[in-house]
Structures are given as structure tokens and as C-alpha cells.
Design a protein around this motif. Structure first.
Motif, PDB file in Angstrom:
ATOM      1  N   ARG A 103       0.832  -1.191   0.000  1.00 11.86           N
ATOM      2  CA  ARG A 103       0.000   0.000   0.000  1.00 11.86           C
ATOM      3  C   ARG A 103       0.874   1.251   0.000  1.00 11.86           C
ATOM      4  O   ARG A 103       0.585   2.225  -0.700  1.00 11.86           O
ATOM      5  CB  ARG A 103      -0.923  -0.017   1.228  1.00 11.86           C
ATOM      6  N   TYR A 116     -13.112  11.784  -0.258  1.00  9.09           N
ATOM      7  CA  TYR A 116     -12.411  12.332   0.905  1.00  9.09           C
ATOM      8  C   TYR A 116     -13.226  13.345   1.688  1.00  9.09           C
ATOM      9  O   TYR A 116     -12.690  14.116   2.471  1.00  9.09           O
ATOM     10  CB  TYR A 116     -11.063  12.919   0.469  1.00  9.09           C
ATOM     11  N   VAL A 119      -7.935   9.451  10.534  1.00  9.39           N
ATOM     12  CA  VAL A 119      -7.267   8.148  10.532  1.00  9.39           C
ATOM     13  C   VAL A 119      -5.827   8.305  11.005  1.00  9.39           C
ATOM     14  O   VAL A 119      -5.395   7.685  11.973  1.00  9.39           O
ATOM     15  CB  VAL A 119      -7.312   7.498   9.129  1.00  9.39           C
ATOM     16  N   ASN A 145      -2.662   9.861   6.332  1.00  9.72           N
ATOM     17  CA  ASN A 145      -3.927   9.772   5.614  1.00  9.72           C
ATOM     18  C   ASN A 145      -4.480  11.157   5.275  1.00  9.72           C
ATOM     19  O   ASN A 145      -4.874  11.427   4.138  1.00  9.72           O
ATOM     20  CB  ASN A 145      -4.899   8.967   6.490  1.00  9.72           C
ATOM     21  N   MET A 185      -2.215  13.073   2.685  1.00  7.56           N
ATOM     22  CA  MET A 185      -2.374  12.510   1.342  1.00  7.56           C
ATOM     23  C   MET A 185      -3.705  12.941   0.722  1.00  7.56           C
ATOM     24  O   MET A 185      -3.767  13.315  -0.448  1.00  7.56           O
ATOM     25  CB  MET A 185      -2.307  10.980   1.388  1.00  7.56           C
ATOM     26  N   LYS A 186      -4.774  12.879   1.510  1.00  4.31           N
ATOM     27  CA  LYS A 186      -6.088  13.259   0.983  1.00  4.31           C
ATOM     28  C   LYS A 186      -6.094  14.705   0.511  1.00  4.31           C
ATOM     29  O   LYS A 186      -6.574  15.010  -0.581  1.00  4.31           O
ATOM     30  CB  LYS A 186      -7.165  13.053   2.056  1.00  4.31           C
ATOM     31  N   PHE A 195      -4.098  15.015  -2.708  1.00  2.00           N
ATOM     32  CA  PHE A 195      -4.762  14.505  -3.910  1.00  2.00           C
ATOM     33  C   PHE A 195      -5.864  15.459  -4.397  1.00  2.00           C
ATOM     34  O   PHE A 195      -6.003  15.687  -5.592  1.00  2.00           O
ATOM     35  CB  PHE A 195      -5.318  13.093  -3.685  1.00  2.00           C
ATOM     36  N   THR A 207     -22.447   9.629   2.930  1.00  5.25           N
ATOM     37  CA  THR A 207     -21.006   9.379   2.955  1.00  5.25           C
ATOM     38  C   THR A 207     -20.665   8.042   2.305  1.00  5.25           C
ATOM     39  O   THR A 207     -19.759   7.954   1.474  1.00  5.25           O
ATOM     40  CB  THR A 207     -20.492   9.367   4.415  1.00  5.25           C
ATOM     41  N   TRP A 265     -18.774   7.439  -1.208  1.00  2.69           N
ATOM     42  CA  TRP A 265     -17.527   6.667  -1.158  1.00  2.69           C
ATOM     43  C   TRP A 265     -17.572   5.552  -2.202  1.00  2.69           C
ATOM     44  O   TRP A 265     -16.648   5.367  -2.990  1.00  2.69           O
ATOM     45  CB  TRP A 265     -17.328   6.074   0.245  1.00  2.69           C
ATOM     46  N   TYR A 317      -2.192  -2.112  -4.844  1.00  2.00           N
ATOM     47  CA  TYR A 317      -3.193  -2.291  -3.794  1.00  2.00           C
ATOM     48  C   TYR A 317      -3.696  -3.738  -3.739  1.00  2.00           C
ATOM     49  O   TYR A 317      -4.197  -4.173  -2.711  1.00  2.00           O
ATOM     50  CB  TYR A 317      -4.377  -1.327  -4.000  1.00  2.00           C
ATOM     51  N   ASN A 321      -1.704  -5.718  -1.402  1.00  2.00           N
ATOM     52  CA  ASN A 321      -2.062  -5.137  -0.093  1.00  2.00           C
ATOM     53  C   ASN A 321      -3.346  -5.765   0.450  1.00  2.00           C
ATOM     54  O   ASN A 321      -3.436  -6.091   1.635  1.00  2.00           O
ATOM     55  CB  ASN A 321      -2.211  -3.617  -0.244  1.00  2.00           C
ATOM     56  N   TRP A 322      -4.353  -5.959  -0.432  1.00  2.00           N
ATOM     57  CA  TRP A 322      -5.615  -6.546   0.034  1.00  2.00           C
ATOM     58  C   TRP A 322      -5.430  -8.023   0.412  1.00  2.00           C
ATOM     59  O   TRP A 322      -6.039  -8.493   1.365  1.00  2.00           O
ATOM     60  CB  TRP A 322      -6.704  -6.397  -1.032  1.00  2.00           C
ATOM     61  N   THR A 382     -23.740  10.603  10.457  1.00  2.00           N
ATOM     62  CA  THR A 382     -23.730   9.290   9.799  1.00  2.00           C
ATOM     63  C   THR A 382     -22.461   8.521  10.172  1.00  2.00           C
ATOM     64  O   THR A 382     -21.347   8.975   9.911  1.00  2.00           O
ATOM     65  CB  THR A 382     -23.788   9.445   8.278  1.00  2.00           C
ATOM     66  N   GLU A 385      -7.882   3.380   3.814  1.00  2.00           N
ATOM     67  CA  GLU A 385      -7.124   3.346   2.562  1.00  2.00           C
ATOM     68  C   GLU A 385      -7.426   4.590   1.726  1.00  2.00           C
ATOM     69  O   GLU A 385      -8.472   5.202   1.893  1.00  2.00           O
ATOM     70  CB  GLU A 385      -7.482   2.078   1.765  1.00  2.00           C
ATOM     71  N   LEU A 386      -6.506   4.900   0.812  1.00  2.00           N
ATOM     72  CA  LEU A 386      -6.689   6.128   0.037  1.00  2.00           C
ATOM     73  C   LEU A 386      -7.439   5.894  -1.268  1.00  2.00           C
ATOM     74  O   LEU A 386      -7.656   4.784  -1.673  1.00  2.00           O
ATOM     75  CB  LEU A 386      -5.330   6.756  -0.245  1.00  2.00           C
TER      76      LEU A 386
END
Lengths: 212, 10
Positions: A5, A48, A56, A60, A63-64, A67, A116, A120, A162, A165-166, B1, B9-10
Motif C-alpha cells: 500500500r 475524501y 485516521v 492519511n 495525502m487526501k 490529492f 457518505t 464513497w 493495492y 495489499n488486500w 452518519t 485506505e486512500l
């Protein structure tokens, strides 16, 4: 966090720096799909939103923010600063064919019926296909600048990394996220043709050209 | 919520 990751995220960061470098040094966004870049802004903003609701880690959060900010900056470069070099006539992929199905998929596959979670889920599906206008453009022109192919390779490698990673998280934490995994496999799959040409031509020092 | 899955994760 594991090395897959982490290197995936680094690859994602690298892809953005390569793209900004390409645009600013050549003073041109030729060969770059504005539609794909606009989709990435949509992906990052919808995913995000939790910046404001859950924390987090510093990694995190940073990075968010990066991006979201960098993808908006790229749109600015393409739409304002180097606008004359952006040719919309070859960037013809129909966005509704991507956004529509992603909305439907998010409504069917999600981890909860609240804004949310739905956004997402939508962002995960949209990310998996956001590269299509760019690949379509590449297919149409049949060639690409080497720097653009490095950008695409780094971007493709990010989601590909990724996947291990999973697998790692499944065995070490019992963590499974079927939506991300499915979309991630599709996303990586879309790059397979590109990767084939990248490895057999660009990395051998040849120009990226598709067979006629 | 409340989020139903950890989104680390990103």
C-alpha cells in the motif's frame, strides 16, 4: 499500512508529479485527457469528504488534501494556464457512459445507505473507469509522449499494488473490502494492454506507438 | 452518519 500500500501510494504521488512536470516543462497539456483529470477531481472530492468527519492518521489526512489540491491544480493548468494546448476535439469519450453506471452501481453495492457511504462507493467505481477517456484518446492518436506513458504507468501501478495489499490484509487482519477489491481488479485490468506496450516498447527505449 | 467500514485506505 504495509509495503504494498505504501509503494502504491508513492506510485500515485509520483504519477501526479510526473504529470505536473510534463505539463509545466513542455508548457503543454497535449496528449492529456481533460475529462479523465476532471473525473479524478470528482473521485477525490466525493471519497475524501470524510476529512471533516473522521481522522485516521496524519499520513492519511495529508495525502487526501494533497490529492484533492493537486488534481484541482492540474485542472487549472489545463483549463487556464495552458488552455491553448488542450485540444477538446480528440477528447471525445462520453462521460455520461461512465458516471451513470457508477451512480447505479453505488446505489446497489455500498456499505450503508447514507450520503457518505454512497459517495464513497461511487468514488471507488468511478476511479476504476476514470482512465478510460485518457486511454481512448491514446487509442485514437495511436502514440504518446514518453513522459505521458511514465505518468500512466505510475498511475496504473498504484492500484495494481493495492491488490497484494488486500491479499496481505486478508491474511494478517481478516480485512476484506469486496467493493474496493472488485473495482481495483477492474481498474488494473484496464491497464493491461497499455502495460504490455509500455514494457515491450517504452522501457526498451522505443516510442510508444500502437500498431495501426 | 456513522461509517460502517474503516476507511483507512486512500
Amino acid at each position: 499500512m504495509n509495503i504494498f500500500r505504501f509503494f502504491g501510494d508513492l506510485s500515485h504521488l509520483a504519477s501526479i508529479f510526473i504529470l505536473i512536470h510534463k505539463i509545466t516543462t513542455t508548457r503543454s497539456c497535449r496528449g492529456i485527457s481533460f475529462k479523465t483529470q476532471a473525473l479524478y477531481v470528482t473521485v477525490f472530492v466525493t471519497r475524501y469528504l470524510d476529512l471533516f468527519t473522521s481522522y485516521v492518521s496524519l499520513y492519511n489526512t495529508v495525502m487526501k488534501i494533497f490529492f484533492i489540491a493537486s488534481s484541482c491544480y492540474i485542472l487549472y493548468l489545463m483549463r487556464v494556464r495552458y488552455r491553448p494546448t488542450n485540444d477538446p476535439s480528440i477528447d471525445t469519450f462520453r462521460l455520461e457512459y461512465l458516471v451513470g453506471p457508477c451512480v447505479v452501481l453505488a446505489l446497489i453495492f455500498n456499505y450503508g445507505y447514507n450520503p457518505t457511504e454512497l459517495l464513497w462507493s461511487f468514488s471507488i467505481f468511478l476511479e476504476s473507469v476514470a482512465i478510460l477517456p485518457q486511454l481512448f484518446m491514446l487509442q485514437r492518436t495511436g502514440e504518446a509522449e514518453t513522459i505521458t506513458t511514465h505518468y500512466l504507468a505510475a498511475l496504473g501501478a498504484y492500484r495494481a499494488l493495492y491488490i497484494p495489499n488486500w491479499i496481505y490484509r486478508y491474511f494478517s487482519e481478516g480485512y476484506v473490502d469486496p467493493i474496493s477489491v472488485t473495482a481495483g481488479l477492474v481498474q488494473t485490468g484496464l491497464y493491461l494492454d497499455f502495460f504490455y506496450v509500455y514494457f515491450t516498447k517504452v522501457l526498451q527505449g522505443q516510442k510508444f506507438e500502437l500498431p495501426a | 452518519t456513522e461509517s460502517t467500514t474503516p476507511k483507512d485506505e486512500l
